[in-house]
Design a protein around this motif. Structure first.
Motif, PDB file in Angstrom:
ATOM      1  N   TYR A  41       0.701  -1.169   0.104  1.00  0.00           N
ATOM      2  CA  TYR A  41      -0.042  -0.072  -0.041  1.00  0.00           C
ATOM      3  C   TYR A  41       0.888   1.327   0.057  1.00  0.00           C
ATOM      4  O   TYR A  41       1.805   1.257   0.722  1.00  0.00           O
ATOM      5  N   LEU A 152     -11.167   2.116  -3.621  1.00  0.00           N
ATOM      6  CA  LEU A 152     -11.004   1.622  -2.492  1.00  0.00           C
ATOM      7  C   LEU A 152     -11.771   2.403  -1.275  1.00  0.00           C
ATOM      8  O   LEU A 152     -11.263   3.481  -0.933  1.00  0.00           O
ATOM      9  N   ASP A 153     -12.736   1.855  -0.538  1.00  0.00           N
ATOM     10  CA  ASP A 153     -13.628   2.519   0.162  1.00  0.00           C
ATOM     11  C   ASP A 153     -13.601   1.642   1.608  1.00  0.00           C
ATOM     12  O   ASP A 153     -14.346   0.722   1.748  1.00  0.00           O
ATOM     13  N   THR A 154     -12.439   1.719   2.351  1.00  0.00           N
ATOM     14  CA  THR A 154     -12.289   1.066   3.427  1.00  0.00           C
ATOM     15  C   THR A 154     -11.352   1.675   4.524  1.00  0.00           C
ATOM     16  O   THR A 154     -10.372   2.192   4.069  1.00  0.00           O
ATOM     17  N   PRO A 155     -11.654   1.551   5.834  1.00  0.00           N
ATOM     18  CA  PRO A 155     -10.805   2.080   6.715  1.00  0.00           C
ATOM     19  C   PRO A 155      -9.805   1.424   7.266  1.00  0.00           C
ATOM     20  O   PRO A 155      -8.700   1.654   7.908  1.00  0.00           O
ATOM     21  N   LEU A 156      -9.738   0.177   6.526  1.00  0.00           N
ATOM     22  CA  LEU A 156      -8.777  -0.947   6.915  1.00  0.00           C
ATOM     23  C   LEU A 156      -7.132  -0.769   6.467  1.00  0.00           C
ATOM     24  O   LEU A 156      -6.407  -0.778   7.353  1.00  0.00           O
ATOM     25  N   LEU A 181      -8.271  -9.092   6.804  1.00  0.00           N
ATOM     26  CA  LEU A 181      -9.600  -8.406   6.662  1.00  0.00           C
ATOM     27  C   LEU A 181      -9.279  -7.372   5.293  1.00  0.00           C
ATOM     28  O   LEU A 181      -9.989  -7.172   4.338  1.00  0.00           O
ATOM     29  N   LEU A 182      -8.061  -7.157   5.229  1.00  0.00           N
ATOM     30  CA  LEU A 182      -7.831  -6.128   4.260  1.00  0.00           C
ATOM     31  C   LEU A 182      -7.670  -6.885   2.864  1.00  0.00           C
ATOM     32  O   LEU A 182      -8.224  -6.543   1.954  1.00  0.00           O
ATOM     33  N   THR A 185     -11.006  -7.869   1.653  1.00  0.00           N
ATOM     34  CA  THR A 185     -11.760  -6.649   1.003  1.00  0.00           C
ATOM     35  C   THR A 185     -11.002  -6.140  -0.537  1.00  0.00           C
ATOM     36  O   THR A 185     -11.938  -5.763  -1.219  1.00  0.00           O
ATOM     37  N   ARG A 188     -12.424  -8.848  -2.748  1.00  0.00           N
ATOM     38  CA  ARG A 188     -13.954  -8.625  -3.283  1.00  0.00           C
ATOM     39  C   ARG A 188     -14.076  -7.515  -4.379  1.00  0.00           C
ATOM     40  O   ARG A 188     -14.704  -7.363  -5.086  1.00  0.00           O
ATOM     41  N   THR A 189     -13.143  -6.334  -4.221  1.00  0.00           N
ATOM     42  CA  THR A 189     -13.371  -5.054  -4.834  1.00  0.00           C
ATOM     43  C   THR A 189     -12.978  -5.521  -6.016  1.00  0.00           C
ATOM     44  O   THR A 189     -13.287  -5.128  -7.225  1.00  0.00           O
TER      45      THR A 189
END
Length: 316
Positions: A41, A152-156, A181-182, A185, A188-189
């Motif tokens: 990231y 990417l719409d995630t707080p992770l 979890l990331l 996510t 899945r995206t």
């Protein structure tokens, strides 16, 4: 449990390697650790993703790359910057001439790089072990999955960035869970992209007939399923169910069930207290002999040899 959720249960979810990387240009890192999967990231700055046999791709702040497979690759501030650092198996870090630089480039708790602040800041998570359940998923992915910040719409991502530099009791387990979890996510995206070509079993999860049947098989592999009993549970004829399942998933229901059971068995056999008998019961085989015969027929090794080989690999 579906194919994505299975990533959370295999040995891949334990003991992942996480690191914050702080870099000032020029920099170039050659990744030859041969890990089965990694997530990188871009927190700040940018990087160039440089596969050996493809055109370089630039990632900006907020973008993520998932690298699948053990092939070597390079990340750099610029595609023309020659590699300065090599990352070897077991995350051994050296210069090109072999000098180990783990300690001298340490920048604090799970932080590393050539700068204390970093024009470019990266967060990387590396899965060190490959679980058999997740192999079905990884076969469906391209070698390189690039996801842009806008999708990417995630707080992770931010949460993992905060937690990676914390030094607290149980922090390794916290980081493993967050990374899992990331990853779920991110994948899945990716699969939800129209052009991504998701695996048949993923797309079939949304079908009103096949989706419930898949969840029955995945959640209850120990049950004595037949095509008829599955058809009854989802309310269609046996012939219609078998035809629809095969069309959407790409294989008949019982073939899918066999593959799923053996994938689960391969993971469960690596648990320290597991026996072939206990694993056989959990995945729907009447006897240890039945599991052993199916396992060897499909995978070419016995359950006992599968377990022994994994132990030797991890010890090395």
């Amino acid at each position: 449990m579906d194919g994505l959720a299975a990533l959370l249960d295999g040995p891949r979810a334990r003991g992942a390697f996480l690191l914050r990387i702080l870099l000032d240009a020029p920099w170039s890192v050659r990744l030859q650790d041969e890990a089965p999967l990694s997530v990188t990231y871009v927190v700040r700055g940018h990087l160039w993703l440089c596969p050996d046999d493809e055109e370089p791709v630039r990632l900006e702040a907020g973008d993520v790359v998932v690298w699948v497979g053990s092939e070597h690759w390079t990340i750099a501030d610029d595609p023309t910057t020659p590699p300065q650092i090599l990352i070897h198996p077991d995350q051994l870090c050296t210069t090109v001439d072999g000098h180990v630089v783990v300690e001298e480039m340490s920048q604090g708790v799970r932080s590393w790089g050539n700068s204390a602040t970093g024009e470019t800041v990266l967060l990387t998570g590396v899965y060190l072990l490959e679980g058999e359940v997740s192999r079905r998923l990884l076969r469906a992915l391209p070698r390189t999955v690039v996801l842009r910040a806008a999708e990417l719409d995630t707080p992770l991502l931010e949460l993992l960035g905060e937690e990676v530099v914390r030094d607290a009791p149980g922090q390794e387990a916290v980081l493993d869970r967050l990374l899992d979890l990331l990853l779920i996510t991110l994948l899945r995206t990716w699969f939800d992209r129209p052009q991504s070509g998701p695996p048949a079993w993923y797309a079939a999860q949304g079908d009103p007939v096949v989706g419930p049947a898949l969840r029955l098989l995945q959640n209850h592999p120990e049950h004595s399923w037949t095509v008829g009993s599955l058809a009854d549970r989802v309310g269609v004829s046996r012939a219609a169910f078998a035809r629809r399942f095969t069309e959407l998933v790409g294989e008949p229901p019982m073939a899918f069930l066999t593959g799923w059971r053996l994938a689960l068995a391969a993971d469960l056999l690596l648990e320290p207290d597991a026996t072939i008998a206990s694993v056989a019961r959990q995945v729907g085989y009447a006897t240890p002999f039945a599991l052993s015969a199916a396992f060897k027929r499909e995978r070419g090794v016995s359950p006992r040899d599968h377990r022994r080989g994994s132990v030797v690999t991890q010890a090395v």
